[in-house]
Design a protein around this motif. Structure first.
Motif, mmCIF file in Angstrom:
data_model
loop_
_atom_site.group_PDB
_atom_site.id
_atom_site.type_symbol
_atom_site.label_atom_id
_atom_site.label_comp_id
_atom_site.label_asym_id
_atom_site.label_seq_id
_atom_site.Cartn_x
_atom_site.Cartn_y
_atom_site.Cartn_z
ATOM 1 N N UNK A 287 25.094 -8.616 -21.978
ATOM 2 C CA UNK A 287 25.334 -9.612 -20.937
ATOM 3 C C UNK A 287 24.879 -8.582 -19.553
ATOM 4 N N UNK A 288 24.946 -7.549 -19.609
ATOM 5 C CA UNK A 288 24.464 -6.569 -18.478
ATOM 6 C C UNK A 288 23.930 -5.342 -18.857
ATOM 7 N N UNK A 289 22.796 -5.065 -18.226
ATOM 8 C CA UNK A 289 21.952 -3.683 -18.320
ATOM 9 C C UNK A 289 21.634 -3.182 -17.094
ATOM 10 N N UNK A 290 22.508 -1.779 -16.983
ATOM 11 C CA UNK A 290 22.316 -1.016 -15.888
ATOM 12 C C UNK A 290 21.142 0.223 -16.012
ATOM 13 N N UNK A 291 19.968 0.099 -15.546
ATOM 14 C CA UNK A 291 18.809 0.785 -16.164
ATOM 15 C C UNK A 291 18.720 2.266 -15.653
ATOM 16 N N UNK A 292 19.300 2.119 -14.397
ATOM 17 C CA UNK A 292 19.202 3.937 -13.674
ATOM 18 C C UNK A 292 20.210 4.476 -13.536
ATOM 19 N N UNK A 295 24.245 3.502 -9.991
ATOM 20 C CA UNK A 295 23.963 3.123 -8.442
ATOM 21 C C UNK A 295 22.723 2.338 -8.409
ATOM 22 N N UNK A 296 22.284 1.817 -9.672
ATOM 23 C CA UNK A 296 21.051 0.827 -9.630
ATOM 24 C C UNK A 296 21.617 -0.374 -9.850
ATOM 25 N N UNK A 297 20.928 -1.592 -9.267
ATOM 26 C CA UNK A 297 21.444 -2.842 -9.491
ATOM 27 C C UNK A 297 21.421 -3.470 -10.885
ATOM 28 N N UNK A 298 22.248 -4.418 -11.299
ATOM 29 C CA UNK A 298 22.571 -4.717 -12.613
ATOM 30 C C UNK A 298 21.309 -5.719 -13.066
ATOM 31 N N UNK A 317 14.211 -6.396 -9.973
ATOM 32 C CA UNK A 317 15.316 -6.247 -9.110
ATOM 33 C C UNK A 317 16.205 -5.071 -8.974
ATOM 34 N N UNK A 318 15.759 -4.077 -9.983
ATOM 35 C CA UNK A 318 16.361 -2.838 -10.214
ATOM 36 C C UNK A 318 15.547 -1.519 -10.021
ATOM 37 N N UNK A 319 15.878 -0.518 -10.561
ATOM 38 C CA UNK A 319 15.185 0.638 -10.515
ATOM 39 C C UNK A 319 15.403 1.435 -11.653
ATOM 40 N N UNK A 320 14.258 2.416 -12.100
ATOM 41 C CA UNK A 320 14.295 3.437 -13.115
ATOM 42 C C UNK A 320 15.199 4.359 -12.876
ATOM 43 N N UNK A 321 15.528 4.850 -11.876
ATOM 44 C CA UNK A 321 16.256 5.782 -11.390
ATOM 45 C C UNK A 321 16.258 7.100 -12.418
ATOM 46 N N UNK A 322 17.488 7.643 -12.568
ATOM 47 C CA UNK A 322 17.418 8.627 -13.433
ATOM 48 C C UNK A 322 17.362 8.409 -15.105
ATOM 49 N N UNK A 323 16.989 7.181 -15.331
ATOM 50 C CA UNK A 323 16.991 6.756 -16.777
ATOM 51 C C UNK A 323 18.226 6.635 -17.522
ATOM 52 N N UNK A 324 19.270 6.537 -16.831
ATOM 53 C CA UNK A 324 20.621 6.211 -17.365
ATOM 54 C C UNK A 324 20.991 4.814 -17.595
ATOM 55 N N UNK A 325 20.781 4.193 -19.038
ATOM 56 C CA UNK A 325 20.868 2.920 -19.207
ATOM 57 C C UNK A 325 22.331 2.580 -20.216
ATOM 58 N N UNK A 401 24.483 3.161 -3.610
ATOM 59 C CA UNK A 401 24.790 3.393 -4.658
ATOM 60 C C UNK A 401 26.267 2.574 -4.967
ATOM 61 N N UNK A 402 27.175 2.998 -4.132
ATOM 62 C CA UNK A 402 28.649 2.354 -4.127
ATOM 63 C C UNK A 402 28.441 0.994 -4.019
ATOM 64 N N UNK A 403 27.523 0.316 -3.167
ATOM 65 C CA UNK A 403 27.469 -0.940 -2.809
ATOM 66 C C UNK A 403 26.939 -1.699 -4.039
ATOM 67 N N UNK A 404 25.863 -0.933 -4.832
ATOM 68 C CA UNK A 404 25.097 -1.801 -5.945
ATOM 69 C C UNK A 404 26.107 -2.521 -7.142
ATOM 70 N N UNK A 405 27.047 -1.884 -7.633
ATOM 71 C CA UNK A 405 27.762 -2.756 -8.499
ATOM 72 C C UNK A 405 28.713 -3.734 -8.057
ATOM 73 N N UNK A 406 29.120 -3.648 -6.686
ATOM 74 C CA UNK A 406 29.979 -4.602 -6.061
ATOM 75 C C UNK A 406 28.851 -5.734 -5.849
ATOM 76 N N UNK A 407 27.750 -5.689 -5.352
ATOM 77 C CA UNK A 407 26.738 -6.748 -4.907
ATOM 78 C C UNK A 407 26.506 -7.559 -6.177
ATOM 79 N N UNK A 408 26.461 -6.506 -7.213
ATOM 80 C CA UNK A 408 25.647 -7.300 -8.738
ATOM 81 C C UNK A 408 26.889 -7.922 -9.233
ATOM 82 N N UNK A 409 28.143 -7.611 -9.139
ATOM 83 C CA UNK A 409 29.192 -8.326 -9.753
ATOM 84 C C UNK A 409 29.402 -9.601 -9.047
#
Length: 425
Positions: A287-292, A295-298, A317-325, A401-409
């Motif tokens: 349903x959702x994958x957070x890729x980085x 703090x990265x968009x969903x 529409x997101x970022x690789x970031x730290x690689x935390x999926x 980073x704090x805004x990303x999950x809220x905006x994604x939701x």
């Protein structure tokens, strides 16, 4: 080095020996190739040759920003009359990330060797590993490995009979998320509150105690020995153009086999989740994958085939970031998940910037009301407005980073939010 010289055969670099028993000890590490090429580097390579090889390798920083490592090293000025410092960022505070600690506790000598080689290229005499305060076991393992390295003349004066000397010290932070940002890390290492600095000046010019400083992530530095032994071109041939080498991904959530997986860059999300992680616990498509990291968009199920590269994830529409999926299926309560993240960011804000200090608190309070069935349509508007006006208006990216999950939701699952409003909808 036990890694294949044929780049087409390479599946792992940093994790090549991760499962070898007692790999944290010098004796076992040396049996599996640790430090075998170090003497050659110190006696036959010049700093400029090392930096050129790193540029050729195409290695991009594995901590999140993805900046080319060789280019970063080339920015360091020479002959300034000041010492140059190398700092290893082992803070690893991004929710969902747990890869660097495995390198430190299972193969610490790989990191040490990489830091010696990087230090030689940059003419560093004193290097530091800044470790997240909670990593007590990892600190003990690193200190034991460093002690062994000193005893074997792999650290200290005239390493392996060369003209190069370097000291290495582990420093425990106090567990502040913001200290994963390189200038906040530097502030903390200097004994001050961990708060980000304005840039410029950048650390390469004016960093630790006002001196030229390079800050690299654990995974980045642990990749250096293989690159110098097997060549920059070898590394560049792994993965795909502009996304060279292998990358460790920390996969958590609704997968059957969560954990760390090192795969060539360009491997798709679907391949990683299904072939390595055993697929989803429920259903067939996330349903959702957070890729980085949190703090990265969903991303959504429609992005399941996206290659894991800096460029492709940005296009999605997101970022690789730290690689935390972080993978979530239909059973996930996304409002509760977002509320938990807003609590984390409100707690971790250093308070230096008003949009972050006040905005993270607003996000937590408002979405808590929504989750508890006490929210209104006005609260939903406030959530979107506050998150939008926080992003990009602070010294570091914590507010973003704090805004990303809220905006994604709000963007992808407004119906989940509306369902929580109940009679107030």
């Amino acid at each position: 080095m036990t890694i294949s010289s044929d780049p087409k055969q390479v599946k792992q670099i940093c994790f090549d020996n991760i499962n070898v028993p007692d790999m944290n000890t010098l004796a076992v590490a040396q049996k599996h190739g640790a430090y075998t090429f170090l003497s050659t580097v110190l006696k036959e390579f010049s700093p400029s040759k090392i930096i050129d090889e790193m540029k050729t390798s195409g290695l991009r920083g594995r901590g999140g920003a993805g900046f080319p490592t060789g280019l970063k090293w080339s920015f360091v000025p020479r002959n300034t009359g000041k010492p140059t410092y190398l700092l290893c960022n082992a803070d690893e505070g991004e929710p969902g990330t747990f890869k660097d600690r495995d390198i430190m506790r299972f193969d610490p000598h790989l990191l040490i060797e990489g830091m010696i080689m990087a230090g030689f290229a940059l003419d560093v005499k004193d290097a530091y590993i800044y470790v997240r305060g909670e990593f007590v076991h990892e600190v003990n393992v690193m200190n034991a490995a460093i002690k062994e390295a000193y005893a074997a003349n792999l650290l200290g004066e005239n390493i392996l009979g060369s003209d190069y000397s370097m000291n290495l010290t582990v420093h425990r932070g106090a567990g502040a998320y913001v200290c994963g940002e390189e200038t906040a890390l530097i502030e903390s290492l200097e004994g001050k509150p961990g708060r980000p600095r304005f840039k410029p000046p950048f650390p390469a010019i004016e960093g630790f105690y006002g001196c030229p400083t390079v800050v690299n992530n654990v995974e980045t530095l642990a990749t250096v020995p293989a690159i110098l032994e097997l060549g920059g071109a070898w590394h560049a041939a792994i993965g795909i153009p502009n996304n060279a080498g292998c990358k460790i991904f920390s996969v958590s959530g609704h997968v059957n086999k969560p954990g760390n997986y090192e795969v060539p860059m360009g491997t798709s999300l679907k391949t990683l989740i299904e072939d390595y992680c055993g697929g989803l616990q429920h259903g067939t498509v996330p349903k959702v994958i957070i890729p980085g990291g949190s703090s990265t968009p969903w991303l959504l199920g429609e992005h399941y085939d996206t290659p894991l590269t800096y460029d492709d994830l940005m296009k999605a529409g997101s970022f690789l970031g730290s690689g935390a999926i972080i993978v979530m299926d239909e059973t996930a309560d996304l409002v509760a998940f977002t509320r938990r993240l807003t609590h984390f960011y409100a707690h971790e804000s250093c308070g230096q910037c008003t949009p972050c200090r006040e905005g993270t608190g607003w996000l937590e309070r408002v979405i808590t009301r929504v989750e508890n069935g006490q929210g209104t349509q006005e609260d939903v508007i406030v959530l979107g407005d506050a998150a939008t006006h926080m992003a990009g208006r602070t010294i570091c990216a914590l507010a973003e980073g704090a805004a990303a999950p809220v905006l994604s939701l709000l963007k992808h699952f407004p119906e989940d939010v509306q369902a929580c409003l109940g009679e107030n909808a």
